[in-house]
Design a protein around this motif. Structure first.
Motif, PDB file in Angstrom:
ATOM      1  N   VAL A  50      46.468  43.967 -11.092  1.00 21.42           N
ATOM      2  CA  VAL A  50      45.685  44.708 -10.102  1.00 21.42           C
ATOM      3  C   VAL A  50      46.596  45.310  -9.036  1.00 21.42           C
ATOM      4  O   VAL A  50      46.477  46.481  -8.666  1.00 21.42           O
ATOM      5  N   LEU A  54      47.317  49.356  -8.199  1.00 26.89           N
ATOM      6  CA  LEU A  54      47.122  49.962  -6.880  1.00 26.89           C
ATOM      7  C   LEU A  54      48.404  50.638  -6.400  1.00 26.89           C
ATOM      8  O   LEU A  54      48.361  51.690  -5.765  1.00 26.89           O
ATOM      9  N   ALA A  59      43.110  53.002 -10.929  1.00 23.89           N
ATOM     10  CA  ALA A  59      42.089  51.969 -10.794  1.00 23.89           C
ATOM     11  C   ALA A  59      42.614  50.630 -11.318  1.00 23.89           C
ATOM     12  O   ALA A  59      43.431  50.594 -12.245  1.00 23.89           O
ATOM     13  N   PRO A  60      42.151  49.505 -10.758  1.00 24.15           N
ATOM     14  CA  PRO A  60      42.623  48.192 -11.201  1.00 24.15           C
ATOM     15  C   PRO A  60      42.458  47.950 -12.702  1.00 24.15           C
ATOM     16  O   PRO A  60      43.314  47.318 -13.325  1.00 24.15           O
ATOM     17  N   ASP A 234      38.957  39.506  -3.551  1.00 21.28           N
ATOM     18  CA  ASP A 234      39.198  40.335  -2.365  1.00 21.28           C
ATOM     19  C   ASP A 234      40.102  41.524  -2.678  1.00 21.28           C
ATOM     20  O   ASP A 234      40.087  42.528  -1.947  1.00 21.28           O
ATOM     21  N   MET A 235      40.917  41.415  -3.727  1.00 22.08           N
ATOM     22  CA  MET A 235      41.781  42.532  -4.105  1.00 22.08           C
ATOM     23  C   MET A 235      40.970  43.644  -4.735  1.00 22.08           C
ATOM     24  O   MET A 235      41.061  44.804  -4.351  1.00 22.08           O
ATOM     25  N   SER A 236      40.132  43.273  -5.719  1.00 22.05           N
ATOM     26  CA  SER A 236      39.284  44.239  -6.417  1.00 22.05           C
ATOM     27  C   SER A 236      38.493  43.496  -7.469  1.00 22.05           C
ATOM     28  O   SER A 236      38.937  42.447  -7.961  1.00 22.05           O
ATOM     29  N   SER A 237      37.361  44.013  -7.820  1.00 23.86           N
ATOM     30  CA  SER A 237      36.604  43.413  -8.921  1.00 23.86           C
ATOM     31  C   SER A 237      37.338  43.667 -10.233  1.00 23.86           C
ATOM     32  O   SER A 237      37.858  44.759 -10.473  1.00 23.86           O
ATOM     33  N   GLU A 354      37.473  35.508  -9.882  1.00 25.75           N
ATOM     34  CA  GLU A 354      37.572  36.154  -8.578  1.00 25.75           C
ATOM     35  C   GLU A 354      37.505  35.175  -7.412  1.00 25.75           C
ATOM     36  O   GLU A 354      37.859  35.531  -6.294  1.00 25.75           O
TER      37      GLU A 354
END
Length: 545
Positions: A50, A54, A59-60, A234-237, A354
């Motif tokens: 991820v 970025l 996109a992740p 918190d980083m990304s789904s 997550e």
């Protein structure tokens, strides 16, 4: 000495290394170890993939798909079982400019071309030239990459990243907004707890890999006590579907090639250098050799496929490979299971993954840094040649401040120039005079650096009418050496003296023009060839080919 330094890394790996003498037997215990190692690697891959996506400006899921596809294919057909590949920061920092200027579709096309170039490198067996990387360069690579991995973890202690800059240095990330002191202290405490658990678990039990135990226990503490610290979500789904086949939507013309070819060449080179150096490092741990060309092809196939399935491409990852080794992964099963676990996270288990605290994963990576850094290289600095010590430091610094590919190239060039300088002073000749004949028995390599010294060895005016130059203990290396022999022959002919050249290789017989008629053939004329080609031919003969 350098080999022992690299091999010292193996001493810190809890599962004993095995030789390549035979296939590993898959007992229940071995299978469990491989699967648990794969699960541990997959957990560590998520935030890395991820974060690198970025960095590249995509996109992740583009990074996660690359980690899955590249990891799976290289695990299946790569040159070293147990190696882990995926999306890496070394490639991401190159991709960001392409994505910013031309968009993600051009990135996919570039990754496809990158893969094709890597396949060609494998087909033409260019991977064998990794043997030209000296041990000081290898040590600098290991130390520099360990520092880079460690610095990359510092962003997890920030609430917002450092502002973008045209000239980002390795410490630019320190300019981000740091956590408030209470939260930072809690985060650090959890990191150190994870590191302690990884250190102490093997002393208690080897049923579960130490990194997995550290992640599980710390995650349970954070969730059970409701501790407020950043987690993977918190980083990304990371939730998504299966990667689908996708042709890069770019115009098929020369203008497109002009855009993607330079990036593809750079990415292919960086990816192969990092992969082949990781191949050597894992080989030191497992006491295995070979596989360079196979690894080139595997990396190429993996990147070609991932480019058609919406991935950002990747290469071998030294950090995750070390996690796999430390967790007991030694076969292809660990790499395959890591990729399949990662896919399962994307498809089904994203809510579970997550909630894992980033502190636990940072702790794992810090242990990787400690285990990867060649600490013994610090103690041998005063006992090795000063130039070798300088090369170790140089490659380490350039790896941290610039990138891996440049660091390795710089290290190889400096080492090669140093070798050429030292070798140029080793040309010498022992002379004997019998009757009316003088024999010059050469010692040392004859090449561009020693050609002038070679010419100064001969006293043409004072020599007798017959002179013999014996190359039995010398090696004619390049065209400059051939030209020096031609020039020497011309001088003796002009002086009206007879010159004979003995024990030259057969390729020199063919390449010498003016002095060719002066060669005296012998049954014991040397015949040199590259060791890797000789070994390959022996292997074919042993197989009945």
């Amino acid at each position: 000495m350098f080999s022992s330094t690299l091999s010292a890394l193996a001493d810190r790996i809890s599962v004993p290394a095995r030789r390549r003498s035979g296939p590993m037997t898959f007992t229940f215990g071995r299978t469990k170890t491989e699967l648990l190692a794969g699960l541990t690697v997959a957990l560590a891959l998520v935030p890395e993939a991820v974060a690198f996506a970025l960095v590249a400006g995509v996109a992740p899921l583009v990074g996660l798909y690359a980690a899955f596809i590249v990891g799976l294919i290289t695990a299946l057909i790569g040159g070293r079982p147990g190696m882990i590949s995926g999306a890496t920061g070394a490639l991401a920092v190159v991709m960001v400019g392409l994505v910013a200027l031309h968009g993600v579709e051009y990135l996919f096309a570039t990754v496809v071309l990158m893969g094709i170039l890597q396949i060609l490198a494998g087909v033409f067996r260019l991977g064998k030239f990794i043997r030209l990387v000296p041990h000081p360069v290898m040590l600098g690579f290991v130390n520099g990459l360990a520092i880079v991995i460690g610095l990359a973890q510092l962003t997890q202690f920030q609430t917002s990243p450092a502002p973008a800059t045209d000239h980002p240095g390795p410490f630019n990330m320190l300019n981000g907004t740091w956590m408030e002191t209470p939260q930072l202290l809690v985060m650090l405490a959890l990191v150190f707890l994870t590191m302690f658990l990884i250190w102490v678990t093997p002393k208690i039990t080897k049923i579960i890999p130490a990194p997995l135990a550290g992640i599980g226990i710390v995650a349970a503490i954070v969730i059970g006590f409701g501790i407020d610290v950043p987690n993977v979500g918190d980083m990304s789904s990371i939730k998504g579907g299966l990667p689908t086949f996708h042709l890069p939507m770019v115009p098929i013309n020369l203008e497109t090639l002009e855009i993607i070819v330079p990036y593809a060449i750079i990415l292919a080179a960086i990816g192969l250098i990092e992969s082949l150096l990781t191949l050597n490092l894992v080989g030191e741990i497992k006491e295995e050799r070979g596989g360079a060309s196979q690894e080139c092809v595997a990396q190429g196939v993996a990147n070609t496929v991932t480019g058609f399935f919406g991935g950002m491409g990747g290469c071998a990852m030294i950090g995750q490979s070390m996690i796999n080794m430390k967790s007991g992964g030694r076969t292809r099963l660990s790499g395959i299971s890591a990729s399949l676990f990662l896919l399962a996270f994307i498809l089904f288990a994203s809510p579970v993954i997550e909630v894992i605290p980033l502190a636990a994963l940072v702790g794992v990576m810090f242990m990787v840094v400690i285990g990867t850094f060649a600490w013994q290289s610090l103690t041998i600095m005063t006992r090795i040649p000063k130039l070798d010590a300088a090369v170790i430091i140089l490659v380490t610094v350039v790896t941290v401040w610039h990138d891996l590919a440049v660091a390795v190239v710089v290290g190889v060039i400096v080492s090669a120039l140093a070798y050429a300088w030292n070798a140029s002073r080793r040309i010498d000749a022992h002379t004997t005079v019998t009757d009316d004949t003088k024999v010059y028995k050469l010692e040392g390599p004859l090449f561009f650096g020693s050609a002038e010294g070679f010419s100064e060895l001969f006293t043409i005016a004072d020599d007798p009418d017959t002179v013999i130059v014996d190359f039995a203990h010398s090696r004619v290396v390049d065209q400059s050496a051939l030209q020096a022999i031609e020039a020497l022959a011309a001088k003796y002919v002009a002086a009206g003296k007879q010159l004979q050249l003995r024990h030259l290789t057969h390729d020199c017989h063919q390449l010498l023009n003016k002095a060719g008629q002066l060669i005296v053939d012998s049954d014991d004329d040397p015949d040199y060839e590259l060791a890797v080609d000789y070994n390959v031919r022996l292997g074919r003969l042993g197989s009945g080919h």
